[in-house]
Design a protein around this motif. Structure first.
Motif, PDB file in Angstrom:
ATOM      1  N   GLY A 192       0.932  11.136  -2.501  1.00 42.22           N
ATOM      2  CA  GLY A 192       0.011  10.095  -1.652  1.00 42.22           C
ATOM      3  C   GLY A 192       0.897   9.002  -1.159  1.00 42.22           C
ATOM      4  O   GLY A 192       0.400   7.906  -0.270  1.00 42.22           O
ATOM      5  N   ALA A 193       2.166   8.562  -1.557  1.00 44.64           N
ATOM      6  CA  ALA A 193       3.033   7.539  -1.131  1.00 44.64           C
ATOM      7  C   ALA A 193       3.066   7.746   0.349  1.00 44.64           C
ATOM      8  O   ALA A 193       3.335   8.575   0.994  1.00 44.64           O
ATOM      9  CB  ALA A 193       4.387   7.532  -1.804  1.00 44.64           C
ATOM     10  N   ARG A 194       3.437   6.561   0.970  1.00 38.12           N
ATOM     11  CA  ARG A 194       3.624   6.746   2.546  1.00 38.12           C
ATOM     12  C   ARG A 194       4.870   6.176   3.098  1.00 38.12           C
ATOM     13  O   ARG A 194       5.301   6.425   4.288  1.00 38.12           O
ATOM     14  CB  ARG A 194       2.453   5.807   3.155  1.00 38.12           C
ATOM     15  CG  ARG A 194       2.512   4.403   3.010  1.00 38.12           C
ATOM     16  CD  ARG A 194       1.263   3.851   3.442  1.00 38.12           C
ATOM     17  NE  ARG A 194       1.516   2.131   3.483  1.00 38.12           N
ATOM     18  CZ  ARG A 194       2.109   1.400   4.265  1.00 38.12           C
ATOM     19  NH1 ARG A 194       2.943   1.926   5.344  1.00 38.12           N
ATOM     20  NH2 ARG A 194       2.594   0.095   3.832  1.00 38.12           N
ATOM     21  N   MET A 195       5.532   5.420   2.128  1.00 41.44           N
ATOM     22  CA  MET A 195       6.898   5.022   2.569  1.00 41.44           C
ATOM     23  C   MET A 195       7.869   4.659   1.531  1.00 41.44           C
ATOM     24  O   MET A 195       7.323   4.331   0.085  1.00 41.44           O
ATOM     25  CB  MET A 195       6.768   3.587   3.314  1.00 41.44           C
ATOM     26  CG  MET A 195       8.174   2.813   3.744  1.00 41.44           C
ATOM     27  SD  MET A 195       7.879   1.284   4.217  1.00 41.44           S
ATOM     28  CE  MET A 195       6.516   1.730   5.608  1.00 41.44           C
ATOM     29  N   ASP A 221       0.765  -1.137  -0.002  1.00 41.23           N
ATOM     30  CA  ASP A 221      -0.095  -0.176   0.041  1.00 41.23           C
ATOM     31  C   ASP A 221       0.824   1.353   0.084  1.00 41.23           C
ATOM     32  O   ASP A 221       1.514   1.534   1.149  1.00 41.23           O
ATOM     33  CB  ASP A 221      -0.878   0.028   1.210  1.00 41.23           C
ATOM     34  CG  ASP A 221      -1.817   1.192   1.288  1.00 41.23           C
ATOM     35  OD1 ASP A 221      -2.179   1.887   0.413  1.00 41.23           O
ATOM     36  OD2 ASP A 221      -1.926   1.669   2.526  1.00 41.23           O
ATOM     37  N   ARG A 222       0.948   1.887  -1.254  1.00 41.17           N
ATOM     38  CA  ARG A 222       1.505   3.209  -1.189  1.00 41.17           C
ATOM     39  C   ARG A 222       3.111   3.237  -0.980  1.00 41.17           C
ATOM     40  O   ARG A 222       3.805   4.204  -0.492  1.00 41.17           O
ATOM     41  CB  ARG A 222       0.749   4.275  -0.732  1.00 41.17           C
ATOM     42  CG  ARG A 222      -0.595   4.547  -1.151  1.00 41.17           C
ATOM     43  CD  ARG A 222      -1.462   5.420  -0.496  1.00 41.17           C
ATOM     44  NE  ARG A 222      -1.677   4.855   0.853  1.00 41.17           N
ATOM     45  CZ  ARG A 222      -1.602   5.572   2.062  1.00 41.17           C
ATOM     46  NH1 ARG A 222      -1.251   6.932   2.207  1.00 41.17           N
ATOM     47  NH2 ARG A 222      -1.956   5.032   3.401  1.00 41.17           N
ATOM     48  N   VAL A 223       3.675   2.061  -1.180  1.00 37.69           N
ATOM     49  CA  VAL A 223       5.248   1.773  -1.012  1.00 37.69           C
ATOM     50  C   VAL A 223       6.087   1.917  -2.179  1.00 37.69           C
ATOM     51  O   VAL A 223       5.468   1.262  -3.184  1.00 37.69           O
ATOM     52  CB  VAL A 223       5.695   0.611   0.071  1.00 37.69           C
ATOM     53  CG1 VAL A 223       7.074   0.442   0.020  1.00 37.69           C
ATOM     54  CG2 VAL A 223       4.650   0.442   1.258  1.00 37.69           C
ATOM     55  N   GLU A 237      11.627  12.041  -2.359  1.00 38.20           N
ATOM     56  CA  GLU A 237      10.871  12.112  -1.181  1.00 38.20           C
ATOM     57  C   GLU A 237       9.437  13.178  -1.480  1.00 38.20           C
ATOM     58  O   GLU A 237       8.518  12.841  -1.010  1.00 38.20           O
ATOM     59  CB  GLU A 237      11.466  12.319  -0.174  1.00 38.20           C
ATOM     60  CG  GLU A 237      12.487  11.401   0.219  1.00 38.20           C
ATOM     61  CD  GLU A 237      13.277  11.682   1.395  1.00 38.20           C
ATOM     62  OE1 GLU A 237      13.193  12.871   1.897  1.00 38.20           O
ATOM     63  OE2 GLU A 237      14.598  11.189   1.594  1.00 38.20           O
ATOM     64  N   ALA A 245       5.554  12.024  -1.605  1.00 38.75           N
ATOM     65  CA  ALA A 245       4.695  12.295  -0.594  1.00 38.75           C
ATOM     66  C   ALA A 245       3.646  13.242  -1.084  1.00 38.75           C
ATOM     67  O   ALA A 245       2.462  12.860  -0.642  1.00 38.75           O
ATOM     68  CB  ALA A 245       5.587  13.204   0.644  1.00 38.75           C
ATOM     69  N   THR A 265       9.442   7.011   6.206  1.00 38.03           N
ATOM     70  CA  THR A 265       7.875   7.414   6.175  1.00 38.03           C
ATOM     71  C   THR A 265       8.026   8.645   5.439  1.00 38.03           C
ATOM     72  O   THR A 265       8.711   9.446   6.084  1.00 38.03           O
ATOM     73  CB  THR A 265       7.399   7.365   7.517  1.00 38.03           C
ATOM     74  OG1 THR A 265       7.425   6.124   8.048  1.00 38.03           O
ATOM     75  CG2 THR A 265       5.741   7.675   7.525  1.00 38.03           C
ATOM     76  N   ARG A 319       5.826  12.029   4.303  1.00 42.40           N
ATOM     77  CA  ARG A 319       5.106  12.892   4.792  1.00 42.40           C
ATOM     78  C   ARG A 319       4.836  14.423   3.817  1.00 42.40           C
ATOM     79  O   ARG A 319       6.100  14.864   3.671  1.00 42.40           O
ATOM     80  CB  ARG A 319       5.189  13.568   6.330  1.00 42.40           C
ATOM     81  CG  ARG A 319       4.976  12.341   7.327  1.00 42.40           C
ATOM     82  CD  ARG A 319       5.002  12.767   8.797  1.00 42.40           C
ATOM     83  NE  ARG A 319       4.924  11.728   9.854  1.00 42.40           N
ATOM     84  CZ  ARG A 319       5.710  10.946   9.831  1.00 42.40           C
ATOM     85  NH1 ARG A 319       6.465  10.560   9.167  1.00 42.40           N
ATOM     86  NH2 ARG A 319       5.079   9.742  10.717  1.00 42.40           N
TER      87      ARG A 319
END
Length: 156
Positions: A104-107, A69-71, A97, A101, A152, A154
Motif C-alpha cells: 500500500g505504499a504510494r511513493m 502518507d505511505r511514503v 518497489e 506497492a 510513484t 503501483r
C-alpha cells in the motif's frame, strides 16, 4: 527448484554487509549494529533486503517516512564492486518497489549526491524510471548537492 536470491537480512549477514559498505566507501560499517537494531526488533517501518545467490552481493535498506502518507525512503543500496552492472541492484530495487506497492505504499524517494563521482548512481535511478524531483545545493558538503529522486508506486 528456483529459489529467489532476494531475502530479508539476517544477523549472520552483517559481516558481509559490512564488507559491502566498506568496499563501496559508504559510511563507517560499525554503524550497522545501530542501523539494523530497529529492523531486528521487528519495526514494521524498517526493512533490509539482501541479494544472496550463494554470496551476499548486494544489500538495501529502506524505511517509512513517519510524517508522510505511505511514503518510503531508500536509505542505502550497495552492490559489491566486482558485481556492479550485473543486475543485482536493479533486482533489489524492483523487489523493494513490488513489496512496497503490494503493502500500500504510494511513493519511494531516494537521495543521492550531485557529485560527478555519483553520475553512475544517478543514471541508475534514471534507468529505473525515477524522476529527479529536487536539488538541494551544498547539502552533503560545500559543492556537493543532494539530488532527490521519486517514483510513484503501483501494484502490478
Amino acid at each position: 527448484m528456483n529459489i529467489d536470491p532476494i531475502r530479508p537480512l539476517v544477523r549472520g549477514d552483517l559481516p558481509h554487509v559490512a564488507r559491502l559498505v566498506d568496499d563501496n566507501q559508504m559510511f563507517p560499517s560499525d554503524m550497522l549494529d545501530d542501523m539494523t537494531r530497529p529492523f531486528f526488533a521487528d519495526d514494521p517501518g524498517q526493512r533490509w533486503l539482501v541479494h544472496d545467490d550463494g554470496q551476499v552481493g548486494a544489500v538495501c535498506y529502506f524505511a517509512a517516512e513517519g510524517l508522510a502518507d505511505r511514503v518510503w525512503n531508500l536509505l542505502m543500496i550497495a552492490v559489491h564492486p566486482s558485481r556492479h552492472g550485473k543486475g543485482l541492484g536493479q533486482a533489489l530495487m524492483r523487489q523493494v518497489e513490488q513489496d512496497l506497492a503490494r503493502d500500500g505504499a504510494r511513493m519511494l524517494i531516494v537521495d543521492t549526491s550531485g557529485a560527478e563521482s555519483f553520475d553512475r548512481t544517478r543514471r541508475f535511478y534514471d534507468m529505473l524510471g525515477y524522476e529527479r524531483e529536487a536539488r538541494i545545493r551544498d547539502y552533503w558538503a560545500e559543492g556537493d548537492d543532494k539530488i532527490i529522486f521519486r517514483k510513484t508506486l503501483r501494484v502490478r
